[in-house]
Structures are given as C-alpha cells and as structure tokens.
Design a protein around this motif. Structure first.
Motif, PDB file in Angstrom:
ATOM      1  N   MET A 172       0.817  -1.215   0.000  1.00  0.00           N
ATOM      2  CA  MET A 172       0.000   0.000   0.000  1.00  0.00           C
ATOM      3  C   MET A 172       0.846   1.257   0.000  1.00  0.00           C
ATOM      4  N   ASN A 173       2.163   1.099  -0.061  1.00  0.00           N
ATOM      5  CA  ASN A 173       3.068   2.253  -0.022  1.00  0.00           C
ATOM      6  C   ASN A 173       2.852   3.054   1.264  1.00  0.00           C
ATOM      7  N   LEU A 174       2.682   2.342   2.355  1.00  0.00           N
ATOM      8  CA  LEU A 174       2.381   2.932   3.656  1.00  0.00           C
ATOM      9  C   LEU A 174       3.665   3.343   4.361  1.00  0.00           C
ATOM     10  N   ARG A 175       3.685   4.583   4.873  1.00  0.00           N
ATOM     11  CA  ARG A 175       4.838   5.003   5.669  1.00  0.00           C
ATOM     12  C   ARG A 175       4.370   5.936   6.783  1.00  0.00           C
ATOM     13  N   PRO A 176       4.951   5.771   7.955  1.00  0.00           N
ATOM     14  CA  PRO A 176       4.575   6.631   9.085  1.00  0.00           C
ATOM     15  C   PRO A 176       5.071   8.048   8.873  1.00  0.00           C
ATOM     16  N   VAL A 177       4.325   9.001   9.382  1.00  0.00           N
ATOM     17  CA  VAL A 177       4.722  10.410   9.299  1.00  0.00           C
ATOM     18  C   VAL A 177       4.446  11.091  10.632  1.00  0.00           C
ATOM     19  N   ASP A 178       5.137  12.183  10.839  1.00  0.00           N
ATOM     20  CA  ASP A 178       4.881  13.056  11.978  1.00  0.00           C
ATOM     21  C   ASP A 178       3.874  14.100  11.498  1.00  0.00           C
ATOM     22  N   LEU A 179       2.693  14.092  12.052  1.00  0.00           N
ATOM     23  CA  LEU A 179       1.629  14.993  11.598  1.00  0.00           C
ATOM     24  C   LEU A 179       2.057  16.457  11.688  1.00  0.00           C
ATOM     25  N   ASN A 180       2.746  16.829  12.741  1.00  0.00           N
ATOM     26  CA  ASN A 180       3.173  18.225  12.898  1.00  0.00           C
ATOM     27  C   ASN A 180       4.110  18.636  11.767  1.00  0.00           C
ATOM     28  N   GLU A 181       5.016  17.745  11.370  1.00  0.00           N
ATOM     29  CA  GLU A 181       5.932  18.066  10.265  1.00  0.00           C
ATOM     30  C   GLU A 181       5.174  18.211   8.953  1.00  0.00           C
ATOM     31  N   VAL A 182       4.201  17.354   8.727  1.00  0.00           N
ATOM     32  CA  VAL A 182       3.402  17.438   7.507  1.00  0.00           C
ATOM     33  C   VAL A 182       2.640  18.757   7.460  1.00  0.00           C
ATOM     34  N   LEU A 183       2.045  19.125   8.572  1.00  0.00           N
ATOM     35  CA  LEU A 183       1.273  20.374   8.618  1.00  0.00           C
ATOM     36  C   LEU A 183       2.175  21.593   8.467  1.00  0.00           C
ATOM     37  N   ARG A 184       3.355  21.554   9.094  1.00  0.00           N
ATOM     38  CA  ARG A 184       4.308  22.668   8.966  1.00  0.00           C
ATOM     39  C   ARG A 184       4.805  22.828   7.537  1.00  0.00           C
ATOM     40  N   SER A 185       4.960  21.708   6.846  1.00  0.00           N
ATOM     41  CA  SER A 185       5.490  21.765   5.477  1.00  0.00           C
ATOM     42  C   SER A 185       4.398  22.080   4.453  1.00  0.00           C
ATOM     43  N   GLY A 186       3.201  22.315   4.933  1.00  0.00           N
ATOM     44  CA  GLY A 186       2.107  22.667   4.018  1.00  0.00           C
ATOM     45  C   GLY A 186       1.564  21.478   3.266  1.00  0.00           C
ATOM     46  N   GLY A 187       1.726  20.276   3.833  1.00  0.00           N
ATOM     47  CA  GLY A 187       1.173  19.089   3.202  1.00  0.00           C
ATOM     48  C   GLY A 187       2.170  18.297   2.392  1.00  0.00           C
ATOM     49  N   ASP A 188       3.406  18.772   2.278  1.00  0.00           N
ATOM     50  CA  ASP A 188       4.424  18.002   1.552  1.00  0.00           C
ATOM     51  C   ASP A 188       5.027  17.001   2.508  1.00  0.00           C
ATOM     52  N   ALA A 189       4.645  15.736   2.343  1.00  0.00           N
ATOM     53  CA  ALA A 189       5.100  14.693   3.255  1.00  0.00           C
ATOM     54  C   ALA A 189       6.398  14.053   2.801  1.00  0.00           C
TER      55      ALA A 189
END
Length: 88
Positions: free
Chosen positions: A69-86
C-alpha cells in the motif's frame, strides 16, 4: 504483562490514496482494534486510532500489508508545517 491504557493511540501515515479503503476494510475486519480516519485523501494522509492493548496487532497488520500500500509513518506536525508536503 504490560498495563493496558485507557486511551487510543493516534498514529499517522501516508498511504497510496487508492488503498485507503482497503486498509480501512482490513482494520474493520479485526473488530475493535483500531479506527482509520482520512485526513487528506489527495495526499493519502490517514490517522489510525489504535485501541488500548492492540498496538502489537496493528503493528503486525501494518508490517504485513504496508509495503503493497506504499504505507509510511509520518509526523503529523511536520506534515502540517510543510504545508502538506510529506516528502513523497
């Protein structure tokens, strides 16, 4: 034996957007272990609320199914800070 908490643990992932429904159905099949919520369907950002005491079960499922599924964990705060670029 580890004490079981009384709160769900939130975990965040990026997944192939076309696979979100598949992961949701898998988790629903294991009734009561976790709930998947879609945060951003276009980028495939999801939250999994893991029920207390079910962390190992969820981890096994994610390890087993995650690669396809191309699944990878992310830090939500980092995603939100980067404007959605995970970092895809």
């Amino acid at each position: 034996m580890h004490p079981i908490g009384d709160r769900c643990t939130a975990r965040y992932f990026i997944i192939d957007p076309y696979q979100i429904h598949y992961l949701r159905f898998i988790l629903e099949a294991y009734e009561g272990i976790g709930v998947l919520s879609t945060i951003d369907r276009n980028m495939g950002l999801v939250e999994i609320d893991v029920a207390p005491g079910c962390e190992e079960d969820i981890e096994l499922i994610l390890r087993s199914e995650g690669k396809s599924m191309n699944l990878r964990p992310v830090d939500l705060n980092e995603v939100l800070r980067s404007g959605g670029d995970a970092g895809a």
